[in-house]
Motif scaffolding. Structure first.
Motif, PDB file in Angstrom:
ATOM      1  N   GLN A   1       0.644  -1.340   0.116  1.00  0.00           N
ATOM      2  CA  GLN A   1      -0.144   0.110   0.037  1.00  0.00           C
ATOM      3  C   GLN A   1       0.881   1.181  -0.091  1.00  0.00           C
ATOM      4  OE1 GLN A   1       0.301  -2.252   2.503  1.00  0.00           O
ATOM      5  NE2 GLN A   1       0.534  -1.115   4.443  1.00  0.00           N
ATOM      6  N   ASN A   2       2.131   0.967   0.372  1.00  0.00           N
ATOM      7  CA  ASN A   2       2.925   2.282   0.409  1.00  0.00           C
ATOM      8  C   ASN A   2       4.125   2.269  -0.514  1.00  0.00           C
ATOM      9  OD1 ASN A   2       1.810   3.640   2.757  1.00  0.00           O
ATOM     10  ND2 ASN A   2       2.592   1.858   4.000  1.00  0.00           N
ATOM     11  N   ALA A   3       4.608   3.284  -1.115  1.00  0.00           N
ATOM     12  CA  ALA A   3       5.718   3.297  -2.185  1.00  0.00           C
ATOM     13  C   ALA A   3       6.759   4.114  -1.233  1.00  0.00           C
ATOM     14  CB  ALA A   3       5.318   4.312  -3.422  1.00  0.00           C
ATOM     15  N   SER A   4       7.973   4.110  -1.954  1.00  0.00           N
ATOM     16  CA  SER A   4       9.023   4.867  -1.355  1.00  0.00           C
ATOM     17  C   SER A   4       9.402   6.039  -2.233  1.00  0.00           C
ATOM     18  CB  SER A   4      10.246   3.862  -1.044  1.00  0.00           C
ATOM     19  OG  SER A   4      10.823   3.606  -2.365  1.00  0.00           O
ATOM     20  N   PHE A   5      10.031   6.963  -1.630  1.00  0.00           N
ATOM     21  CA  PHE A   5      10.289   8.452  -2.454  1.00  0.00           C
ATOM     22  C   PHE A   5      11.810   8.695  -2.494  1.00  0.00           C
ATOM     23  CE2 PHE A   5       5.936   7.967  -1.461  1.00  0.00           C
ATOM     24  CZ  PHE A   5       5.336   8.697  -2.356  1.00  0.00           C
ATOM     25  N   GLN A   6      12.452   9.020  -3.590  1.00  0.00           N
ATOM     26  CA  GLN A   6      13.790   9.364  -3.679  1.00  0.00           C
ATOM     27  C   GLN A   6      13.975  10.671  -4.346  1.00  0.00           C
ATOM     28  OE1 GLN A   6      12.560   6.077  -5.076  1.00  0.00           O
ATOM     29  NE2 GLN A   6      12.866   5.240  -3.047  1.00  0.00           N
ATOM     30  N   LEU A   7      15.179  11.163  -4.172  1.00  0.00           N
ATOM     31  CA  LEU A   7      15.489  12.553  -4.544  1.00  0.00           C
ATOM     32  C   LEU A   7      17.065  12.017  -5.387  1.00  0.00           C
ATOM     33  CD1 LEU A   7      15.513  15.544  -5.295  1.00  0.00           C
ATOM     34  CD2 LEU A   7      16.730  15.854  -2.896  1.00  0.00           C
ATOM     35  N   PRO A   8      17.052  12.304  -6.611  1.00  0.00           N
ATOM     36  CA  PRO A   8      18.424  12.076  -7.211  1.00  0.00           C
ATOM     37  C   PRO A   8      19.277  13.466  -6.823  1.00  0.00           C
ATOM     38  CG  PRO A   8      16.867  11.941  -9.034  1.00  0.00           C
ATOM     39  CD  PRO A   8      16.112  12.377  -7.597  1.00  0.00           C
ATOM     40  N   LEU A   9      20.735  13.184  -6.472  1.00  0.00           N
ATOM     41  CA  LEU A   9      21.499  14.509  -6.104  1.00  0.00           C
ATOM     42  C   LEU A   9      22.427  14.674  -7.183  1.00  0.00           C
ATOM     43  CD1 LEU A   9      22.284  13.076  -2.271  1.00  0.00           C
ATOM     44  CD2 LEU A   9      20.619  14.498  -3.085  1.00  0.00           C
ATOM     45  N   ALA A  10      22.739  15.815  -7.348  1.00  0.00           N
ATOM     46  CA  ALA A  10      23.947  16.553  -8.220  1.00  0.00           C
ATOM     47  C   ALA A  10      24.951  16.932  -7.180  1.00  0.00           C
ATOM     48  CB  ALA A  10      23.261  17.499  -9.115  1.00  0.00           C
ATOM     49  N   PRO A  11      25.996  17.178  -7.912  1.00  0.00           N
ATOM     50  CA  PRO A  11      27.014  17.658  -7.005  1.00  0.00           C
ATOM     51  C   PRO A  11      27.026  18.949  -6.099  1.00  0.00           C
ATOM     52  CG  PRO A  11      27.954  17.080  -9.418  1.00  0.00           C
ATOM     53  CD  PRO A  11      26.510  17.068  -9.266  1.00  0.00           C
TER      54      PRO A  11
ATOM     55  N   MET B   1      23.970  21.714  -4.224  1.00  0.00           N
ATOM     56  CA  MET B   1      22.372  21.684  -3.907  1.00  0.00           C
ATOM     57  C   MET B   1      21.698  22.520  -4.946  1.00  0.00           C
ATOM     58  SD  MET B   1      20.639  20.824  -1.454  1.00  0.00           S
ATOM     59  CE  MET B   1      19.185  21.231  -0.664  1.00  0.00           C
ATOM     60  N   GLU B   2      22.227  23.669  -5.681  1.00  0.00           N
ATOM     61  CA  GLU B   2      21.699  24.411  -6.606  1.00  0.00           C
ATOM     62  C   GLU B   2      21.203  23.280  -7.777  1.00  0.00           C
ATOM     63  OE1 GLU B   2      20.611  27.473  -6.907  1.00  0.00           O
ATOM     64  OE2 GLU B   2      20.938  27.558  -4.829  1.00  0.00           O
ATOM     65  N   GLU B   3      22.119  22.473  -8.341  1.00  0.00           N
ATOM     66  CA  GLU B   3      21.788  21.542  -9.385  1.00  0.00           C
ATOM     67  C   GLU B   3      20.725  20.366  -8.789  1.00  0.00           C
ATOM     68  OE1 GLU B   3      25.472  20.502 -11.969  1.00  0.00           O
ATOM     69  OE2 GLU B   3      25.988  20.830  -9.961  1.00  0.00           O
ATOM     70  N   THR B   4      20.767  20.043  -7.619  1.00  0.00           N
ATOM     71  CA  THR B   4      19.781  19.270  -6.867  1.00  0.00           C
ATOM     72  C   THR B   4      18.480  19.829  -6.832  1.00  0.00           C
ATOM     73  OG1 THR B   4      21.796  18.166  -5.605  1.00  0.00           O
ATOM     74  CG2 THR B   4      19.380  17.676  -4.879  1.00  0.00           C
ATOM     75  N   ILE B   5      18.318  20.860  -6.336  1.00  0.00           N
ATOM     76  CA  ILE B   5      17.062  21.336  -6.513  1.00  0.00           C
ATOM     77  C   ILE B   5      16.394  21.824  -7.644  1.00  0.00           C
ATOM     78  CG2 ILE B   5      17.175  21.746  -3.943  1.00  0.00           C
ATOM     79  CD1 ILE B   5      17.499  24.881  -4.702  1.00  0.00           C
ATOM     80  N   ALA B   6      17.215  21.984  -8.829  1.00  0.00           N
ATOM     81  CA  ALA B   6      16.869  22.567  -9.973  1.00  0.00           C
ATOM     82  C   ALA B   6      15.421  21.924 -10.535  1.00  0.00           C
ATOM     83  CB  ALA B   6      18.026  22.454 -11.011  1.00  0.00           C
ATOM     84  N   PRO B   7      15.240  20.545 -10.484  1.00  0.00           N
ATOM     85  CA  PRO B   7      14.106  19.880 -10.969  1.00  0.00           C
ATOM     86  C   PRO B   7      13.006  20.220 -10.174  1.00  0.00           C
ATOM     87  CG  PRO B   7      15.887  18.370 -10.922  1.00  0.00           C
ATOM     88  CD  PRO B   7      16.567  19.608 -10.067  1.00  0.00           C
ATOM     89  N   LEU B   8      13.143  20.759  -8.758  1.00  0.00           N
ATOM     90  CA  LEU B   8      11.914  21.202  -8.166  1.00  0.00           C
ATOM     91  C   LEU B   8      11.821  22.526  -8.266  1.00  0.00           C
ATOM     92  CD1 LEU B   8      13.448  19.521  -4.839  1.00  0.00           C
ATOM     93  CD2 LEU B   8      12.115  18.296  -6.226  1.00  0.00           C
ATOM     94  N   ASN B   9      10.780  22.948  -7.229  1.00  0.00           N
ATOM     95  CA  ASN B   9      10.568  24.539  -7.475  1.00  0.00           C
ATOM     96  C   ASN B   9      11.643  25.351  -6.744  1.00  0.00           C
ATOM     97  OD1 ASN B   9       9.505  27.084  -7.403  1.00  0.00           O
ATOM     98  ND2 ASN B   9       7.388  26.425  -7.089  1.00  0.00           N
TER      99      ASN B   9
END
Length: 420
Positions: A180-190, A192-200
């Protein structure tokens, strides 16, 4: 906190058996296209340690099936073990680190410490993963049933992602149901600016700056990661207190309350081998100024290679709640993980709003349910029914919100029961 180990539990990890007990049972074989597959069940950890440590180095395999993680649980809980070792043409192919738990009259073989694991893979060699799909599913089922039948009634492997890092799970052909549950992941870039770029990214940065300003206005804060074992253990005890208060406020049973559970996490802190393989490390936000020295938020992380998993987190609602210190701590540990070369930050299983705000990947999990004896069929049916009911409830936002409100209200009355 002093860790108390059960004598019978320690025996499961010792090199010599207690009372002359056999180290392995339940041997069975299967001829497949790739050769001969031999299965053996070990009732102690030590006989499988060499193969275990070899397989756990593969980055595809979950850290939750690592030797140290499992040994910490075994030495604090003492459940009977049934460690399935598979060899293909004499070479190690896979290892399923299982323990036996009795639920009513049914003996269930499940991954060690599965109550506190975010995702489970078992341990498989890369070579076996490549040929596993060619093994006839029914033949594999019968082989496992023959091997484990004397130990358990049901093989129940929960929280297994069938598709992970571009590969199909070798056991995906066994009877299963989607969790009933999934897991959630965030790809990391080198960075923080690159990491959050795909987010808002703009909103993320604005929120981060606002959180920092609020804390600095009250005297400031520091992001700490204790180095000494005594400091880590003290912070872990603080987590247990914060989590207990949080559960009580929400009318929920405290899953961390048991002494053996707390001892398990304390033991994990003692097995930091450095480099990129860390069973558990603690991070926290410690306040300055008017709340000098107080801990506002804590999180526990594990890392294997480039994969970081958030195991747990807690906050103190009485300390600067308007600054969302828990959310701020996630920013800080994600940034640190990215700068230290990790490529995936895993928030673990469970669908929550803050995970969706951070993550761009949602990974489906499945529960493998293979009856080994007649009693296991009813248990498998029951598990499927409960899972379908939970899936139905979570898929209906209005019904789920109603149940959450009722549960929270129940926690404020003397008549409330944890199982409700």
């Amino acid at each position: 906190m002093r860790t108390h180990l059960r004598h019978d539990a320690m025996a499961y990890a010792e090199k010599l058996p207690d009372s002359g007990a056999d180290l392995s049972t339940g041997q069975a074989s299967l001829d497949i296209a790739a050769g001969r597959l031999d299965l053996t069940v070990h009732t102690r950890m030590a006989p499988a340690e060499r193969a275990w440590r070899k397989l756990e180095t593969d980055p595809w395999n979950s850290l939750h099936q690592g030797f140290e993680w499992c040994r910490a649980w075994v030495e604090t809980h003492g459940n009977p073990l049934a460690i399935v070792e598979g060899r293909l043409n004499g070479e190690i192919a896979f290892l399923l680190p299982l323990e036996i738990e009795r639920h009513f009259l049914v003996r269930s073989a499940q991954f060690i410490a599965s109550a506190f694991t975010n995702f489970n893979s078992g341990l498989f060699s890369a070579a076996f993963r490549q040929i596993a799909a060619d093994i006839p599913g029914r033949d594999f089922e019968l082989l496992l049933a023959k091997t484990l039948g004397d130990h358990a009634d049901l093989l129940s492997l929960t929280n297994v992602p069938f598709d992970w890092r571009g590969e199909r799970h070798p056991l995906a052909g066994l009877p299963s149901i989607r969790n009933q549950n999934a897991s959630f992941q965030l790809p990391l870039a080198p960075t923080m600016e690159e990491t959050i770029a795909p987010l808002n990214a703009k909103s993320r940065r604005k929120k981060y700056r606002a959180q920092v300003r609020k804390l600095e206005a009250a005297g400031g804060f520091e992001h700490i990661r204790p180095v000494s074992l005594s400091e880590q253990k003290a912070l872990l005890e603080c987590f247990f207190r914060q989590k207990a208060a949080r559960f009580a406020a929400g009318g929920l049973p405290n899953v961390f309350q048991a002494a053996e559970t707390q001892a398990f996490f304390h033991m994990l802190l003692e097995h930091d081998r450095g480099a990129d393989d860390v069973p558990l490390e603690l991070h926290a936000i410690r306040l300055k100024g008017e709340h000098e020295g107080k801990i506002a938020a804590i999180t526990g992380l594990s890392r294997k290679g480039d994969h970081v998993i958030c195991q747990f987190g807690s906050i103190d609602d009485s300390l600067m709640a308007e600054a969302s210190p828990g959310e701020l701590l996630f920013w800080l540990v994600i940034e640190r993980s990215a700068l230290n070369g990790a490529t995936l930050f895993d928030f673990g299983i469970g669908d929550q709003d803050y995970k969706r705000r951070w993550c761009t990947i949602e990974t489906a999990h499945h529960d493998i349910l293979l009856p080994l004896r007649p009693a296991g069929h009813l248990a498998a049916m029951t598990h499927r029914g409960v899972t379908r009911t939970k899936t139905l409830i979570k898929g209906n936002p209005h019904l789920y919100a109603l149940i959450q409100r009722l549960r929270a209200q129940g926690g404020t009355t003397a008549a409330a029961k944890p199982e409700d």
